[in-house]
Design a protein around this motif. Structure first.
Motif, PDB file in Angstrom:
ATOM      1  N   ASP A   1      14.409   3.110  14.581  1.00  0.00           N
ATOM      2  CA  ASP A   1      14.466   4.572  14.614  1.00  0.00           C
ATOM      3  C   ASP A   1      13.088   5.213  14.729  1.00  0.00           C
ATOM      4  O   ASP A   1      12.962   6.429  14.641  1.00  0.00           O
ATOM      5  CB  ASP A   1      15.180   5.102  13.375  1.00  0.00           C
ATOM      6  N   GLY A   2      12.050   4.411  14.902  1.00  0.00           N
ATOM      7  CA  GLY A   2      10.712   4.956  15.106  1.00  0.00           C
ATOM      8  C   GLY A   2       9.943   5.253  13.834  1.00  0.00           C
ATOM      9  O   GLY A   2       8.759   5.604  13.904  1.00  0.00           O
ATOM     10  N   ARG A   3      10.565   5.140  12.676  1.00  0.00           N
ATOM     11  CA  ARG A   3       9.824   5.353  11.437  1.00  0.00           C
ATOM     12  C   ARG A   3       8.785   4.243  11.244  1.00  0.00           C
ATOM     13  O   ARG A   3       9.048   3.084  11.540  1.00  0.00           O
ATOM     14  CB  ARG A   3      10.761   5.373  10.230  1.00  0.00           C
ATOM     15  N   LYS A   4       7.630   4.611  10.751  1.00  0.00           N
ATOM     16  CA  LYS A   4       6.568   3.648  10.494  1.00  0.00           C
ATOM     17  C   LYS A   4       6.705   3.105   9.072  1.00  0.00           C
ATOM     18  O   LYS A   4       6.894   3.864   8.128  1.00  0.00           O
ATOM     19  CB  LYS A   4       5.191   4.297  10.665  1.00  0.00           C
ATOM     20  N   VAL A   5       6.589   1.810   8.940  1.00  0.00           N
ATOM     21  CA  VAL A   5       6.709   1.174   7.635  1.00  0.00           C
ATOM     22  C   VAL A   5       5.433   1.385   6.823  1.00  0.00           C
ATOM     23  O   VAL A   5       4.319   1.192   7.314  1.00  0.00           O
ATOM     24  CB  VAL A   5       6.997  -0.332   7.789  1.00  0.00           C
ATOM     25  N   LYS A   6       5.614   1.781   5.563  1.00  0.00           N
ATOM     26  CA  LYS A   6       4.498   1.897   4.628  1.00  0.00           C
ATOM     27  C   LYS A   6       4.857   1.114   3.372  1.00  0.00           C
ATOM     28  O   LYS A   6       5.981   1.188   2.869  1.00  0.00           O
ATOM     29  CB  LYS A   6       4.228   3.362   4.285  1.00  0.00           C
ATOM     30  N   LEU A   7       3.909   0.348   2.883  1.00  0.00           N
ATOM     31  CA  LEU A   7       4.080  -0.389   1.632  1.00  0.00           C
ATOM     32  C   LEU A   7       3.271   0.298   0.533  1.00  0.00           C
ATOM     33  O   LEU A   7       2.079   0.531   0.704  1.00  0.00           O
ATOM     34  CB  LEU A   7       3.602  -1.834   1.773  1.00  0.00           C
ATOM     35  N   VAL A   8       3.919   0.614  -0.574  1.00  0.00           N
ATOM     36  CA  VAL A   8       3.241   1.183  -1.729  1.00  0.00           C
ATOM     37  C   VAL A   8       3.403   0.200  -2.890  1.00  0.00           C
ATOM     38  O   VAL A   8       4.525  -0.039  -3.356  1.00  0.00           O
ATOM     39  CB  VAL A   8       3.810   2.554  -2.117  1.00  0.00           C
ATOM     40  N   PHE A   9       2.297  -0.378  -3.321  1.00  0.00           N
ATOM     41  CA  PHE A   9       2.304  -1.264  -4.481  1.00  0.00           C
ATOM     42  C   PHE A   9       2.027  -0.416  -5.714  1.00  0.00           C
ATOM     43  O   PHE A   9       1.018   0.289  -5.773  1.00  0.00           O
ATOM     44  CB  PHE A   9       1.244  -2.357  -4.316  1.00  0.00           C
TER      45      PHE A   9
END
Length: 267
Positions: free
Chosen positions: A65-73
Motif C-alpha cells: 500500500d506504499g506505507r514506509k516501514v518504521k521500527l521503534v524500539f
C-alpha cells in the motif's frame, strides 16, 4: 528498507494477532505514510529479538500500500537477560544505517547505566535491578565491596571502555517519538502535562498515572516498562512489555490504519 538486517535463529514463532475493535470514535493513528512496528523491552534476549525481527520482516512483506516501514524500539535493551552485550551489538549495527526509519528510545535501564558511569557510588543501585547481568555479558567482574569506591571506579572504567563501542547507538537514543497522533515513549506520560512539558524522568521511569486507559486525550501512547502477562491495548494507550527476560516472550505492535500484535517466544 529491508528489515532482515540480522541473522535469524530457530525458535517457535508464536503468532500475529489481529486486534478487532467495536465501532467507536476514531482511534488516534500513526502518520498515513507510515507502518510502525513498536518493539517492547528486550532486556538482553537477543534470541527473541532475532526471531521477532524475522516475524516483522515477514509481516511487512504482506503489504503493498506504499506505507514506509518504521521500527521503534521502546528501550530497555540491556539488564536482567544474559545477552545484553549481544543485543547492543545487533542494535548498534542497525544504528550505523542512520535511517530515519529506525528509532531507538532510551529506557530507564540505559539511563541507570549512564548514571552509574557518571556517578559510580550513587549509581551503584543499578546492580540491584539488572546491572550485574550486563556486566557479566561484557566479562566484567562485579565490585566485591558494594560501597568500596576503588572497586566501583574500577568497574566504571572497564564498563566505559566496553560501552565506547556503542557510542553510535547511545547517541541515537531519544526520549520520545511521534508519528501522526501516536506518541512513543519508554514508560508512558504524565497525564497532567502536554508532550512538550513531560520530564525525561517521567518518560524513562514512569508516572503514577501513566497507566490510565486514555492518558493524553487526542493521542495514543505506546510504551513498555510496565511488564504484564500479555499486551495491553486501549484506544488511548498500548503497552507491549511482556517480560521477555523471565517470560521468554517478546512482543511488538504494528500500527497503520489498524493494529496487530506480533509475538515470539521460547519453544
Amino acid at each position: 528498507m529491508h528489515l532482515a538486517t540480522l541473522e535469524t535463529i530457530t525458535l517457535r514463532r508464536d503468532r500475529v494477532i489481529p486486534f478487532v475493535r467495536t465501532p467507536r470514535a476514531a482511534t488516534p493513528a500513526v502518520a498515513p505514510s507510515e507502518r510502525v512496528y513498536a518493539i517492547g523491552d528486550i532486556h538482553g534476549r537477543l534470541d527473541l529479538l532475532l526471531a521477532l525481527m524475522a516475524e516483522i520482516t515477514n509481516d511487512a512483506a504482506k503489504f503493498e500500500d506504499g506505507r514506509k516501514v518504521k521500527l521503534v524500539f521502546l528501550g530497555d535493551y540491556i539488564d536482567r537477560g544474559e545477552q545484553s552485550r549481544e543485543v547492543l551489538d545487533a542494535l548498534s549495527r542497525m544504528a550505523t544505517l542512520k535511517s530515519s526509519r529506525l528509532v531507538f528510545l532510551r529506557g530507564n535501564h540505559e539511563d541507570a547505566l549512564r548514571y552509574f558511569l557518571y556517578a559510580p557510588t550513587e549509581g551503584a543501585e543499578w546492580f540491584d535491578f539488572g546491572g550485574l547481568q550486563t556486566l557479566a555479558s561484557f566479562g566484567i567482574q562485579p565490585p566485591q565491596l558494594r560501597h568500596g569506591k576503588r572497586d566501583l571506579f574500577r568497574v566504571r572504567t572497564e564498563l566505559a571502555n566496553a560501552i565506547s563501542d556503542y557510542e553510535n547507538l547511545f547517541d541515537a537514543m531519544v526520549n520520545s517519538h511521534r508519528s501522526g497522533d501516536v506518541i512513543f515513549t519508554h514508560a508512558g506520560v504524565d497525564p497532567s502535562k502536554t508532550l512538550e512539558e513531560q520530564s525525561p524522568r517521567t518518560l524513562l521511569w514512569g508516572h503514577s498515572e501513566a497507566q490510565r486507559p486514555n492518558p493524553m486525550p487526542g493521542h495514543r501512547i505506546v510504551h513498555g516498562h510496565y511488564d504484564a502477562d500479555d499486551f495491553i491495548s486501549h484506544p488511548g494507550r498500548i503497552c507491549v512489555d511482556t517480560g521477555a527476560y523471565y517470560s521468554g516472550r517478546l512482543t511488538a505492535v504494528r500500527l497503520d490504519k489498524s493494529e496487530a500484535f506480533l509475538s515470539t517466544a521460547d519453544s
